[in-house]
Design an enzyme around this catalytic site. Structure first.
Site, short mmCIF file in Angstrom:
data_model
loop_
_atom_site.label_atom_id
_atom_site.label_comp_id
_atom_site.label_asym_id
_atom_site.label_seq_id
_atom_site.Cartn_x
_atom_site.Cartn_y
_atom_site.Cartn_z
CG ASP A 30 -7.45 50.67 32.97
OD1 ASP A 30 -7.24 50.15 34.09
OD2 ASP A 30 -6.79 50.35 31.96
CB SER A 31 -4.03 52.26 35.60
OG SER A 31 -3.96 51.05 34.87
CB CYS B 53 -8.93 49.22 36.44
SG CYS B 53 -7.33 48.94 37.22
CD GLU C 243 -0.97 51.64 28.99
OE1 GLU C 243 -0.74 52.67 28.33
OE2 GLU C 243 -2.06 51.44 29.56
CB CYS D 207 -4.98 42.62 34.04
SG CYS D 207 -4.30 44.23 33.55
CG HIS E 99 -3.60 47.10 30.46
ND1 HIS E 99 -4.22 47.67 31.55
CD2 HIS E 99 -2.89 48.09 29.87
CE1 HIS E 99 -3.89 48.96 31.60
NE2 HIS E 99 -3.09 49.24 30.60
N1 DGL Z 1 -5.88 47.47 33.72
C1 DGL Z 1 -5.59 47.26 35.08
C2 DGL Z 1 -6.29 46.02 35.62
O1 DGL Z 1 -7.31 45.61 35.12
C3 DGL Z 1 -4.22 47.33 35.67
C4 DGL Z 1 -2.98 47.73 34.99
C5 DGL Z 1 -2.01 48.38 35.93
O2 DGL Z 1 -2.13 49.60 36.08
O3 DGL Z 1 -1.15 47.69 36.51
O4 DGL Z 1 -5.88 45.46 36.60
#
Ligand code: DGL
Length: 266
Positions: free
Chosen positions: A17-18, A81, A159, A196, A198
């Protein structure tokens, strides 16, 4: 699965993931295959993905995932992600031999379960504006009205929260507000897709400020089932190892983040 013949050798699963959002997928995958070796790679040096131009982001994702594959030789890669999956899954599959499981907006189950036939898809701006997402709607929305809501700030909020910086309720409320429709009750949104990875980290915060009760749909259990299915012929490994986590920035997590990572076994 790829290049391992000894049935007692645990499979290696790479979760990508990012940032920390992929933890919401990781925890479900571990539940499905607790016997595997896990390597989690967070491309925090590239975070956030959601606000970046397409071409540069695809190149970055293919390069960073490629380096992780070379370093850790996984049997399976989970792109935990949505932004990376809707953007670069095809390119990743073309570039590398290892099997990939992606994370894409759960539009099909959301539309199938919605009673009001009004569903919102809450994701990054990149995810909701991609052709891939529009195709999912064309294919699976049926008679459902699907509202796409791109949030520029929620992944960053997740985050911050995990790193020990609380985010005010009002900020969270204003990001999710467009998901809730107006009009007579039968047209109210009753299902919101967490598009997302997150966002499930903020689920209690969402519930605390939601305009009315809705079903927040987290795709992680379905991803874990997909992983288990792909690995069904792989006998359970015999070695239980602690998962490892790598941040592309090379920075060590601050004490709050380290504390938040501990329950995941890192
Ligand atoms: N966790 C990521 C997703 O599912 C994206 C978060 C990001 O880097 O903007 O889209």
């Amino acid at each position: 699965m790829q290049n391992r013949t000894d049935p007692a050798t645990p499979a290696t699963i790479l979760i990508f993931d990012s940032g920390v959002g992929g933890l919401t997928v990781f925890r479900e995958v571990v539940r499905a295959r607790p016997d595997a070796r896990y390597v989690y790679v967070a491309d925090d040096a590239g975070f956030p993905y959601g606000n970046q131009p397409e071409a540069a982001l695809i190149a970055r994702i293919v390069a960073v995932v490629g380096e992780a594959i070379a370093a850790h030789k996984p049997d399976l890669v989970v792109i935990a992600c949505n932004t990376a999956s809707v953007l670069a899954l095809a390119q990743l599959r073309a570039a590398y031999q290892v099997p990939f499981v992606g994370t894409v907006p759960a539009i099909k189950p959301a539309c199938a379960q919605s009673m009001s036939k009004r569903v919102a898809v809450l994701g990054t701006q990149a995810t909701v504006s991609r052709e891939y997402t529009r195709k999912l709607i064309d294919e699976f929305a049926g008679d459902c009205n699907v509202v796409l809501v791109g949030s520029p700030r929620l992944a960053g909020f997740a985050e911050l929260e995990l790193s020990g910086t609380p985010v005010p309720d009002a900020d969270i409320k204003s990001e999710i507000a467009p998901c809730f429709g107006e009009g007579p009750p039968e047209h109210y949104t009753d299902t919101i897709v967490l598009a997302c990875t997150h966002y499930p980290l903020l689920i209690d915060r969402f519930r605390a400020v939601q305009a009315w009760p809705v079903d927040w749909l987290d795709p992680a259990p379905a991803i874990a089932r997909r992983v288990a299915d792909l690995m069904r012929e792989r006998p359970p490994g015999t070695v239980a190892e602690r998962p490892r986590i790598f941040f592309t920035s090379g920075k060590a997590p601050n004490p709050a983040l380290a504390g938040a990572l501990a329950p995941y076994g890192f």
